[in-house]
Design a protein around this motif. Structure first.
Motif, short mmCIF file in Angstrom:
data_model
loop_
_atom_site.label_atom_id
_atom_site.label_comp_id
_atom_site.label_asym_id
_atom_site.label_seq_id
_atom_site.Cartn_x
_atom_site.Cartn_y
_atom_site.Cartn_z
N ASP A 222 0.69 -1.16 0.09
CA ASP A 222 0.09 0.09 -0.02
C ASP A 222 0.78 1.13 -0.11
OD1 ASP A 222 -2.26 -1.54 0.03
OD2 ASP A 222 -2.38 -1.70 2.30
N CYS A 223 2.06 1.27 0.79
CA CYS A 223 3.00 2.38 0.83
C CYS A 223 4.20 1.67 0.21
CB CYS A 223 3.06 2.82 2.12
SG CYS A 223 4.48 4.08 2.24
N ASP A 224 4.89 2.41 -0.81
CA ASP A 224 6.00 1.53 -1.44
C ASP A 224 7.20 2.37 -0.90
OD1 ASP A 224 6.04 3.81 -2.98
OD2 ASP A 224 5.63 2.77 -4.78
N THR A 225 7.20 3.10 0.19
CA THR A 225 8.33 4.06 0.55
C THR A 225 9.50 2.90 1.15
OG1 THR A 225 6.89 5.86 1.11
CG2 THR A 225 9.11 5.73 2.33
N GLY A 226 10.84 3.18 0.58
CA GLY A 226 11.70 2.13 1.02
C GLY A 226 13.02 2.89 0.46
N PHE A 227 14.16 2.84 1.46
CA PHE A 227 15.30 3.26 1.27
C PHE A 227 16.47 2.20 1.14
CE2 PHE A 227 12.57 6.42 3.39
CZ PHE A 227 12.23 7.30 2.51
N ALA A 228 17.60 2.15 0.32
CA ALA A 228 18.56 1.46 0.54
C ALA A 228 19.32 1.98 1.67
CB ALA A 228 19.44 1.51 -0.83
N MET A 229 19.77 0.99 2.52
CA MET A 229 20.62 1.17 3.97
C MET A 229 21.86 1.87 3.25
SD MET A 229 19.12 1.44 6.95
CE MET A 229 20.22 0.60 8.15
N PRO A 230 22.27 3.12 3.83
CA PRO A 230 23.50 3.68 3.39
C PRO A 230 24.78 3.02 4.07
CG PRO A 230 22.00 5.31 3.88
CD PRO A 230 21.48 4.20 4.34
N ALA A 231 25.86 3.00 3.26
CA ALA A 231 27.17 2.52 3.87
C ALA A 231 27.68 3.64 4.89
CB ALA A 231 28.16 2.05 2.77
N GLY A 232 27.23 3.58 6.15
CA GLY A 232 27.76 4.82 7.05
C GLY A 232 27.12 4.48 8.38
N VAL A 233 27.45 5.32 9.31
CA VAL A 233 26.89 5.38 10.46
C VAL A 233 26.07 6.39 10.78
CG1 VAL A 233 28.90 3.95 11.63
CG2 VAL A 233 28.97 6.45 11.75
N VAL A 234 24.95 6.22 11.71
CA VAL A 234 23.90 7.48 11.79
C VAL A 234 24.50 8.45 12.64
CG1 VAL A 234 21.87 7.93 13.02
CG2 VAL A 234 21.75 5.87 11.79
N ASP A 235 24.50 9.66 12.30
CA ASP A 235 25.08 10.80 12.93
C ASP A 235 24.24 11.87 13.32
OD1 ASP A 235 24.75 11.94 10.65
OD2 ASP A 235 26.73 12.83 10.42
N GLY A 236 22.89 11.70 13.18
CA GLY A 236 21.77 12.63 13.53
C GLY A 236 20.57 12.42 12.94
N GLN A 237 20.03 13.54 12.98
CA GLN A 237 18.45 13.62 12.21
C GLN A 237 18.50 14.75 11.07
OE1 GLN A 237 15.10 14.36 14.67
NE2 GLN A 237 13.85 12.85 13.81
N CYS A 238 17.78 14.28 10.11
CA CYS A 238 17.58 15.16 8.97
C CYS A 238 16.37 16.17 9.24
CB CYS A 238 17.46 14.36 7.55
SG CYS A 238 17.06 15.38 6.31
N ARG A 239 16.41 17.22 8.64
CA ARG A 239 15.26 18.13 8.87
C ARG A 239 13.81 17.61 8.48
NH1 ARG A 239 17.21 22.70 4.61
NH2 ARG A 239 17.38 21.17 2.75
N CYS A 240 13.93 16.40 7.64
CA CYS A 240 12.70 15.76 7.12
C CYS A 240 12.14 14.66 8.10
CB CYS A 240 13.27 15.05 5.78
SG CYS A 240 14.20 13.52 5.90
N GLY A 241 13.00 14.44 9.02
CA GLY A 241 12.72 13.71 10.45
C GLY A 241 13.40 12.28 10.10
N LEU A 242 14.14 11.85 8.95
CA LEU A 242 14.70 10.58 8.75
C LEU A 242 16.09 10.78 9.22
CD1 LEU A 242 13.47 9.68 5.26
CD2 LEU A 242 13.01 8.37 7.39
N PRO A 243 16.86 9.74 9.36
CA PRO A 243 18.32 9.89 10.11
C PRO A 243 19.37 10.38 9.14
CG PRO A 243 18.02 7.61 9.58
CD PRO A 243 16.30 8.13 9.43
N THR A 244 20.35 10.94 9.39
CA THR A 244 21.60 11.19 8.53
C THR A 244 22.55 10.08 8.71
OG1 THR A 244 22.15 12.73 9.96
CG2 THR A 244 20.77 13.77 8.16
N PHE A 245 23.50 10.03 7.95
CA PHE A 245 24.30 8.75 8.03
C PHE A 245 25.70 9.89 7.48
CE2 PHE A 245 22.42 4.67 7.90
CZ PHE A 245 21.13 5.15 7.88
#
Ligand SMILES: [Zn+2]
Ligand SMILES: [Zn+2]
Ligand SMILES: [Zn+2]
Ligand SMILES: [Zn+2]
Length: 258
Positions: A206-229
């Motif tokens: 029903d919702c096809d939102t999906g993101f490839a997991m980046p090669a990197g470590v989470v270092d914060g939060q993006c202004r969109c709400g998702l994590p940054t790497f």
């Protein structure tokens, strides 16, 4: 055991190479046939073969009348006929690469070349291309080296997926950790494998939102709400199409002239 073998034919040979035109060579030469059907004919000079065919479609040999070898690929043909044979042999062969450890099954060298291969027994382990192999002190209980792979955190897992699963480790850390960013969706992002590891909405399809997991470590939060790497070459949002710090990056640029 390794069943790949390199075949060698040495002697006074005539070589005829056909591809449109025809070239003929005579000399005391050595022919190498690789397991992938690449054929190389060498004389005394330099690294370059006198004649060759890379990954031939077929290689056939006939020992009934002297020794002949015929390799074909598309419209190209390479014929090698030995007038006086000095030697014919085949030797076990493996891929070659930097040594990364020791095989716990046979004590052979483990080398890295598009995955990890044991030079002696042929065991092989597929690994992500960005994985780094840890030293002996980090070996798994099974005896294999561990690899370090960054998928949100730095995970150290066994080369053998059936022994320690990278997917399980990433799931344990990040499954349902983040919410689907679609405004009309209340789903969590699950850690799934679709080709590579992805963080995908639980309400798929029903919702096809999906993101490839980046090669990197989470270092914060993006202004969109998702994590940054932190990818080692910069910071990016889990959503590769989102520019997480575009404005901040401009502000933080050091003053020029110093
Ligand atoms: Zn081995
Ligand atoms: Zn293991
Ligand atoms: Zn969703
Ligand atoms: Zn973002």
């Amino acid at each position: 055991m390794i069943d790949d073998a390199i075949r060698i034919l040495a002697g006074d040979c005539t070589v005829i190479a056909e591809s449109g035109d025809q070239q003929e060579y005579r000399g005391r030469m050595t022919t190498v046939v690789k397991p992938d059907n690449t054929v190389l004919v060498h004389d005394t000079d330099g690294y370059q073969p006198v004649a060759w065919l890379t990954r031939a479609d077929s290689v056939s040999s006939d020992r009934s009348d002297g020794f002949t070898l015929v390799a074909k690929k598309d419209t190209q043909t390479l014929r090698i006929a030995a007038h006086d044979q000095d030697g014919f042999a085949h030797y076990p062969a493996s891929v070659a690469g930097p040594v990364v450890g020791t095989c716990p099954d046979c004590s052979g060298a483990l080398v890295r070349s598009n995955g990890i291969h044991c030079v002696d027994c042929g065991d092989r382990y597929g690994i992500p291309s960005d994985a780094t192999i840890r030293g002996e002190a980090s070996n798994c209980d099974c005896g294999l080296p561990r690899m370090r792979v960054e998928r949100g955190l730095a995970f150290d897992v066994c080369l053998d997926r059936d022994c320690e699963s990278l997917d399980d480790a990433v799931s344990d850390a990040f499954d349902r950790e983040w919410s689907c960013p679609e405004s009309d969706c209340d789903g969590d992002l699950r850690i799934l494998r679709r080709g590579g590891l992805i963080a995908g909405c639980e309400h798929y399809p029903d919702c096809d939102t999906g993101f490839a997991m980046p090669a990197g470590v989470v270092d914060g939060q993006c202004r969109c709400g998702l994590p940054t790497f932190d990818t080692g070459s910069g910071t990016r949002c889990l959503d590769a199409t989102c520019d997480p710090i575009g404005e901040r990056r401009l502000e933080e640029r050091p003053a020029s002239g110093d």
